[in-house]
Design a protein around this motif. Structure first.
Motif, PDB file in Angstrom:
ATOM      1  N   GLY A  20       0.769  -1.240   0.000  1.00  0.00           N
ATOM      2  CA  GLY A  20       0.000   0.000   0.000  1.00  0.00           C
ATOM      3  C   GLY A  20       0.797   1.285   0.000  1.00  0.00           C
ATOM      4  N   ILE A  21       2.119   1.205   0.052  1.00  0.00           N
ATOM      5  CA  ILE A  21       2.939   2.414  -0.027  1.00  0.00           C
ATOM      6  C   ILE A  21       4.012   2.223  -1.095  1.00  0.00           C
ATOM      7  CG2 ILE A  21       2.547   3.031   2.391  1.00  0.00           C
ATOM      8  CD1 ILE A  21       5.351   2.063   3.023  1.00  0.00           C
ATOM      9  N   THR A  22       4.545   3.339  -1.591  1.00  0.00           N
ATOM     10  CA  THR A  22       5.578   3.275  -2.623  1.00  0.00           C
ATOM     11  C   THR A  22       6.953   3.099  -1.989  1.00  0.00           C
ATOM     12  OG1 THR A  22       6.050   5.659  -2.652  1.00  0.00           O
ATOM     13  CG2 THR A  22       4.211   4.877  -4.030  1.00  0.00           C
ATOM     14  N   SER A  23       7.911   2.732  -2.803  1.00  0.00           N
ATOM     15  CA  SER A  23       9.293   2.594  -2.325  1.00  0.00           C
ATOM     16  C   SER A  23       9.851   3.941  -1.882  1.00  0.00           C
ATOM     17  CB  SER A  23      10.163   1.992  -3.432  1.00  0.00           C
ATOM     18  OG  SER A  23       9.708   0.705  -3.782  1.00  0.00           O
ATOM     19  N   ASN A  24       9.471   5.004  -2.572  1.00  0.00           N
ATOM     20  CA  ASN A  24       9.919   6.342  -2.177  1.00  0.00           C
ATOM     21  C   ASN A  24       9.320   6.756  -0.838  1.00  0.00           C
ATOM     22  OD1 ASN A  24      11.599   6.847  -4.383  1.00  0.00           O
ATOM     23  ND2 ASN A  24       9.930   7.612  -5.641  1.00  0.00           N
ATOM     24  N   ASP A  25       8.087   6.331  -0.562  1.00  0.00           N
ATOM     25  CA  ASP A  25       7.479   6.596   0.742  1.00  0.00           C
ATOM     26  C   ASP A  25       8.301   5.950   1.853  1.00  0.00           C
ATOM     27  OD1 ASP A  25       5.361   8.038  -0.306  1.00  0.00           O
ATOM     28  OD2 ASP A  25       4.032   6.292  -0.462  1.00  0.00           O
ATOM     29  N   VAL A  26       8.785   4.737   1.578  1.00  0.00           N
ATOM     30  CA  VAL A  26       9.602   4.019   2.561  1.00  0.00           C
ATOM     31  C   VAL A  26      10.874   4.801   2.865  1.00  0.00           C
ATOM     32  CG1 VAL A  26      10.983   1.953   2.975  1.00  0.00           C
ATOM     33  CG2 VAL A  26       8.707   1.739   1.970  1.00  0.00           C
ATOM     34  N   SER A  44      12.603  -0.201  -7.258  1.00  0.00           N
ATOM     35  CA  SER A  44      11.238   0.025  -6.771  1.00  0.00           C
ATOM     36  C   SER A  44      10.411  -1.243  -6.713  1.00  0.00           C
ATOM     37  CB  SER A  44      10.520   1.033  -7.683  1.00  0.00           C
ATOM     38  OG  SER A  44      11.129   2.300  -7.594  1.00  0.00           O
ATOM     39  N   LEU A  45       9.545  -1.284  -5.708  1.00  0.00           N
ATOM     40  CA  LEU A  45       8.469  -2.259  -5.634  1.00  0.00           C
ATOM     41  C   LEU A  45       7.159  -1.509  -5.809  1.00  0.00           C
ATOM     42  CD1 LEU A  45       9.450  -4.598  -2.643  1.00  0.00           C
ATOM     43  CD2 LEU A  45       9.198  -5.271  -5.030  1.00  0.00           C
ATOM     44  N   ASP A  46       6.228  -2.065  -6.581  1.00  0.00           N
ATOM     45  CA  ASP A  46       4.916  -1.435  -6.746  1.00  0.00           C
ATOM     46  C   ASP A  46       4.227  -1.328  -5.392  1.00  0.00           C
ATOM     47  OD1 ASP A  46       5.212  -1.301  -9.515  1.00  0.00           O
ATOM     48  OD2 ASP A  46       4.292  -3.272  -9.836  1.00  0.00           O
ATOM     49  N   PRO A  47       3.290  -0.370  -5.241  1.00  0.00           N
ATOM     50  CA  PRO A  47       2.554  -0.252  -3.976  1.00  0.00           C
ATOM     51  C   PRO A  47       1.887  -1.564  -3.544  1.00  0.00           C
ATOM     52  CG  PRO A  47       2.169   1.693  -5.312  1.00  0.00           C
ATOM     53  CD  PRO A  47       2.973   0.747  -6.168  1.00  0.00           C
ATOM     54  N   ALA A  49       3.011  -4.485  -3.935  1.00  0.00           N
ATOM     55  CA  ALA A  49       4.019  -5.500  -3.604  1.00  0.00           C
ATOM     56  C   ALA A  49       4.531  -5.362  -2.173  1.00  0.00           C
ATOM     57  CB  ALA A  49       5.182  -5.408  -4.575  1.00  0.00           C
ATOM     58  N   THR A  50       4.985  -6.487  -1.629  1.00  0.00           N
ATOM     59  CA  THR A  50       5.627  -6.514  -0.322  1.00  0.00           C
ATOM     60  C   THR A  50       6.987  -7.195  -0.470  1.00  0.00           C
ATOM     61  OG1 THR A  50       4.703  -8.675   0.271  1.00  0.00           O
ATOM     62  CG2 THR A  50       3.372  -6.739   0.801  1.00  0.00           C
ATOM     63  N   GLY A  51       7.724  -7.226   0.634  1.00  0.00           N
ATOM     64  CA  GLY A  51       8.961  -7.994   0.630  1.00  0.00           C
ATOM     65  C   GLY A  51      10.227  -7.176   0.595  1.00  0.00           C
ATOM     66  N   MET A  52      11.300  -7.810   0.167  1.00  0.00           N
ATOM     67  CA  MET A  52      12.635  -7.260   0.307  1.00  0.00           C
ATOM     68  C   MET A  52      12.870  -5.983  -0.491  1.00  0.00           C
ATOM     69  SD  MET A  52      16.368  -9.087  -0.208  1.00  0.00           S
ATOM     70  CE  MET A  52      16.036 -10.319   1.045  1.00  0.00           C
ATOM     71  N   LEU A  53      13.171  -4.923   0.247  1.00  0.00           N
ATOM     72  CA  LEU A  53      13.547  -3.641  -0.344  1.00  0.00           C
ATOM     73  C   LEU A  53      14.835  -3.193   0.338  1.00  0.00           C
ATOM     74  CD1 LEU A  53      12.710  -1.333  -2.305  1.00  0.00           C
ATOM     75  CD2 LEU A  53      11.656  -0.212  -0.331  1.00  0.00           C
ATOM     76  N   PRO A  54      16.000  -3.492  -0.256  1.00  0.00           N
ATOM     77  CA  PRO A  54      17.266  -3.060   0.356  1.00  0.00           C
ATOM     78  C   PRO A  54      17.360  -1.537   0.363  1.00  0.00           C
ATOM     79  CG  PRO A  54      17.636  -4.796  -1.266  1.00  0.00           C
ATOM     80  CD  PRO A  54      16.237  -4.308  -1.463  1.00  0.00           C
ATOM     81  N   ILE A  55      17.646  -0.992   1.539  1.00  0.00           N
ATOM     82  CA  ILE A  55      17.789   0.448   1.711  1.00  0.00           C
ATOM     83  C   ILE A  55      19.251   0.767   1.970  1.00  0.00           C
ATOM     84  CG2 ILE A  55      17.097   2.455   3.068  1.00  0.00           C
ATOM     85  CD1 ILE A  55      14.762   1.306   1.576  1.00  0.00           C
ATOM     86  N   CYS A  56      19.830   1.601   1.124  1.00  0.00           N
ATOM     87  CA  CYS A  56      21.222   2.019   1.305  1.00  0.00           C
ATOM     88  C   CYS A  56      21.275   3.256   2.199  1.00  0.00           C
ATOM     89  CB  CYS A  56      21.868   2.335  -0.045  1.00  0.00           C
ATOM     90  SG  CYS A  56      22.128   0.883  -1.073  1.00  0.00           S
ATOM     91  N   ILE A  57      22.153   3.216   3.171  1.00  0.00           N
ATOM     92  CA  ILE A  57      22.319   4.310   4.122  1.00  0.00           C
ATOM     93  C   ILE A  57      23.698   4.926   3.958  1.00  0.00           C
ATOM     94  CG2 ILE A  57      22.245   4.978   6.562  1.00  0.00           C
ATOM     95  CD1 ILE A  57      19.598   3.843   5.693  1.00  0.00           C
ATOM     96  N   GLY A  58      23.759   6.255   3.956  1.00  0.00           N
ATOM     97  CA  GLY A  58      25.043   6.951   3.904  1.00  0.00           C
ATOM     98  C   GLY A  58      25.802   6.679   2.619  1.00  0.00           C
ATOM     99  N   ARG A  59      27.111   6.453   2.754  1.00  0.00           N
ATOM    100  CA  ARG A  59      27.952   6.260   1.572  1.00  0.00           C
ATOM    101  C   ARG A  59      27.659   4.951   0.844  1.00  0.00           C
ATOM    102  NH1 ARG A  59      32.235   9.498   0.555  1.00  0.00           N
ATOM    103  NH2 ARG A  59      32.578  11.197   2.015  1.00  0.00           N
ATOM    104  N   ALA A  60      26.903   4.069   1.468  1.00  0.00           N
ATOM    105  CA  ALA A  60      26.509   2.832   0.787  1.00  0.00           C
ATOM    106  C   ALA A  60      25.631   3.125  -0.425  1.00  0.00           C
ATOM    107  CB  ALA A  60      25.768   1.905   1.748  1.00  0.00           C
ATOM    108  N   THR A  61      25.022   4.309  -0.472  1.00  0.00           N
ATOM    109  CA  THR A  61      24.201   4.681  -1.633  1.00  0.00           C
ATOM    110  C   THR A  61      25.041   4.702  -2.913  1.00  0.00           C
ATOM    111  OG1 THR A  61      24.555   7.039  -1.125  1.00  0.00           O
ATOM    112  CG2 THR A  61      22.532   6.028  -0.292  1.00  0.00           C
TER     113      THR A  61
END
Length: 311
Positions: A20-26, A44-47, A49-61
Motif C-alpha cells: 500500500g505504499i511506494t518505495s519512495n514513501d519508505v 522500486s516495488l509497486d505499492p 508488492a511486499t517484501g525485500m527492499l534493500p535500503i542504502c544508508i550513507g555512503r553505501a548509496t
C-alpha cells in the motif's frame, strides 16, 4: 549537534516493504525515523508488492547500482480470466473471459516465458517518455510509444492452483516486470490475467531471514539529542555492512599507503593474478572495506567508487 560518528553511518537495511505504499514513501519514512539525509532504495516495488527492499544508508548509496543490476526472486499470486488496466488488482477491470486451459497447457505455456524474452513495459510504470513517467500518461488515458526490453527469466515455477488463482515463483534479471509476465501469460492462454499479490523474496544474495519490518523501526518522534543518538545506535545494530553489496567481487587487500593514494583519486600500479575488471578494495590486516576499483590490463588499480575517505 550530531556527533561525528553518526555522520559516518553506512550500510544496508533489508526492509520488508508493507503493501500500500511506494518505495519512495519508505525512503522518506526511514529518513524521518533515523534523522538521516542520505538514504536510497535499490529498485522500486509497486505499492501492491511486499517484501525485500534493500535500503542504502550513507555512503553505501554509492554502491546501489550493484543491487539495481542484480537478480531478484518473487512469489506471485495471479488471477486468470480477468484483465486490468494496470496488470494488477489496483487497476480497473477492462475484460473478463472464460478460463478453459488444462493444467498441462498451463505448464507448457510457462516454457514460453523461460529464458531471454522481450517485454513491453506497462503504461502504468515509472519508465519515462520525454522526461515524464509513463503512469502520468496512462492516468490521462494516453498510450505512448515504448521500447521492448530484453530480460532474462532464469526460472519460473508453478507452486499451486486454487480455482482461477495460480501461484508462481519467478527468478529474473533486473528490469523485469512481473505484472507484464502475468499479463502476457494470460493473453497467451486466451483468458487474460492480473497480479493479485506480489512478494519479493530475494535480491542478489541477500536472504529474507534478515528482513526488518517498518513497524519494528517506528517510534514516537522526539527531537532531543539523546533520542536521536539512541535511535541511530539502534540503526547501526540493524545494518548489514556495505561490503556485503559487492561480496561477489574479488578482493584486493592494500597497505595504508596504497589505499591512501586511491582515496585521493590516484591510480596505483599493482601486480596481481586477478583478471581485469572490478575489484573490492580492503585495507590493512583488518581488511576494512573502502571502495571499488578497476584493475586494468596494464596492472593498474583505478579508483571507481570510494566510500570510506578516512585517511
Amino acid at each position: 549537534m550530531i556527533p561525528y560518528e553518526y555522520k559516518k553511518i553506512q550500510g544496508i537495511l533489508l526492509l520488508d516493504k508493507p503493501k500500500g505504499i511506494t518505495s519512495n514513501d519508505v525512503v522518506k519514512k526511514i529518513k524521518s525515523i533515523f534523522f538521516l539525509n542520505k538514504v536510497g532504495h535499490t529498485g522500486s516495488l509497486d505499492p501492491i508488492a511486499t517484501g525485500m527492499l534493500p535500503i542504502c544508508i550513507g555512503r553505501a548509496t554509492k554502491l546501489s547500482q550493484f543491487l539495481l543490476n542484480s537478480d531478484k526472486v518473487y512469489e506471485v499470486e495471479a488471477c486468470f480470466g480477468v484483465s486490468t488496466s494496470t496488470y494488477d488488482s489496483d487497476g480497473i477491470i477492462i475484460c473478463k473471459r472464460i478460463v478453459n486451459f488444462t493444467h498441462d497447457q498451463f505448464l507448457n505455456s510457462l516454457n514460453k516465458f523461460n529464458g531471454k524474452i522481450y517485454q513491453l513495459p506497462p503504461m502504468y510504470s515509472a519508465i519515462k517518455y520525454n522526461g515524464i513517467p509513463l503512469y502520468k500518461y496512462a492516468r490521462k488515458g494516453l498510450t505512448v510509444f515504448r521500447k521492448f526490453r530484453k530480460v532474462n527469466i532464469r526460472k519460473i515455477l508453478f507452486l499451486k492452483k486454487n480455482k482461477n488463482f495460480i501461484f508462481l515463483k519467478i527468478h529474473c534479471s533486473k528490469g523485469t516486470y512481473i505484472r507484464t509476465i502475468v499479463h502476457d501469460l494470460g493473453e497467451y492462454l486466451g483468458c487474460g490475467a492480473h497480479v493479485v499479490s506480489l512478494r519479493r523474496l530475494k535480491v542478489s544474495s541477500y536472504s529474507s531471514s534478515n528482513l526488518i519490518s517498518l513497524d519494528f523501526l517506528k517510534k514516537p518522534i522526539n527531537n532531543t539529542d539523546v533520542y536521536i543518538n539512541n535511535i541511530r545506535e539502534k540503526l547501526i545494530k540493524l545494518l548489514l555492512p556495505s561490503n556485503s553489496i559487492v561480496s561477489f567481487l574479488p578482493e584486493v587487500n592494500l597497505s595504508y599507503n596504497q589505499s591512501l593514494k586511491l582515496k585521493y583519486g590516484q591510480s596505483i600500479n599493482y601486480i596481481s593474478n586477478h583478471n581485469q575488471g572490478l575489484v573490492r578494495l580492503t585495507e590493512g590486516n583488518k581488511k576494512n572495506f573502502f571502495g571499488i576499483a578497476i584493475y586494468n590490463i596494464k596492472g593498474f588499480l583505478i579508483p571507481k567508487c570510494i566510500i570510506d575517505i578516512t585517511v
